[in-house]
Write an enzyme that holds these catalytic residues in place. Structure first.
Site, PDB file in Angstrom:
ATOM      1  N   TYR A  26      76.244  70.407  84.404  1.00  0.00           N
ATOM      2  CA  TYR A  26      77.322  72.211  84.330  1.00  0.00           C
ATOM      3  C   TYR A  26      78.316  71.588  84.600  1.00  0.00           C
ATOM      4  O   TYR A  26      79.572  71.984  83.826  1.00  0.00           O
ATOM      5  CB  TYR A  26      76.657  72.508  85.589  1.00  0.00           C
ATOM      6  N   GLU A  48      78.353  85.790  88.413  1.00  0.00           N
ATOM      7  CA  GLU A  48      79.942  85.154  89.648  1.00  0.00           C
ATOM      8  C   GLU A  48      79.200  86.251  90.528  1.00  0.00           C
ATOM      9  O   GLU A  48      79.950  85.832  91.838  1.00  0.00           O
ATOM     10  CB  GLU A  48      80.682  85.285  88.620  1.00  0.00           C
ATOM     11  N   TRP A  56      76.604  78.250  94.543  1.00  0.00           N
ATOM     12  CA  TRP A  56      76.060  78.226  93.016  1.00  0.00           C
ATOM     13  C   TRP A  56      75.264  78.026  92.234  1.00  0.00           C
ATOM     14  O   TRP A  56      74.065  78.264  91.092  1.00  0.00           O
ATOM     15  CB  TRP A  56      77.726  77.838  92.608  1.00  0.00           C
TER      16      TRP A  56
END
Length: 195
Positions: A26, A48, A56
């Site tokens: 990522y 988000e 995350w």
């Protein structure tokens, strides 16, 4: 706080980008690279928001589940979701089953479905700061969680009827979608996205 750290391949990266294999990919291939298109930005905005209060990595590992559950985050499709879809989402173990976040995603899709094509993209990108005047972070301590631009973006989105978009969520969106380049100065991915 730490500066860039050498990974197994010897390349320097932001420390968070080395904490799991998922993060390496990522970090190297997505984070900080420009994202355009209303549906693509809607996906990032939703993810988000779902991340708020969580790590995350929790969202990243469930991203495919989110995409399946929310029709690939196509705004027009999500805007048509019914109460039965809402109940399906709240029972879906492949996503984060938070009622407020699910409701915000559905409500936001309905708002955005009425916007002209490209308007979400134009609005979000209008808050990108001038990269030439932004200081390049050398350590994680120099990376902000909120900026004047993210606060203004959150206010603009809320004024237009969107929910679950505070300044911190807006800044995470700006980082993830390449409006800012918060890769550390010595990071191999710094500048790769063109921000």
């Amino acid at each position: 706080m730490s500066g860039a750290v050498a990974g197994p391949d010897g390349a320097l990266r932001c420390p968070w980008g080395l904490s799991t294999e998922d993060y390496v990919a990522y970090h190297d291939e997505e984070w900080g690279r420009p994202v355009h298109g209303d549906d693509a930005l809607f996906e990032r905005l939703c993810l988000e928001a779902f991340q708020s209060g969580l790590s995350w990595i929790t969202i990243l590992r469930r991203r495919e589940g989110f995409r399946a559950a929310f029709s690939g985050f196509k705004i027009a499709a999500v805007a048509e979701f019914t109460d039965a879809d809402r109940e399906r989402l709240l029972a879906d173990e492949g996503i984060i089953r938070n009622r407020a976040k699910v409701d915000a995603t559905l409500a936001n899709a309905r708002v955005l479905a009425d916007w002209p094509e490209g308007e979400l993209d134009r609005l979000i990108w209008s808050f990108a700061p001038d990269a030439a005047v932004r200081p390049v972070p050398r350590t994680l301590a120099e990376v902000p969680a909120v900026t004047d631009e993210s606060t203004a973006l959150a206010k603009a989105l809320k004024k237009r009827g969107l929910r679950f978009v505070g300044p911190t969520t807006a800044y995470a969106l700006m980082q993830a979608c390449g409006l800012v380049d918060d890769h550390l100065a010595d990071c191999v991915a710094r500048g790769a996205g063109g921000a």
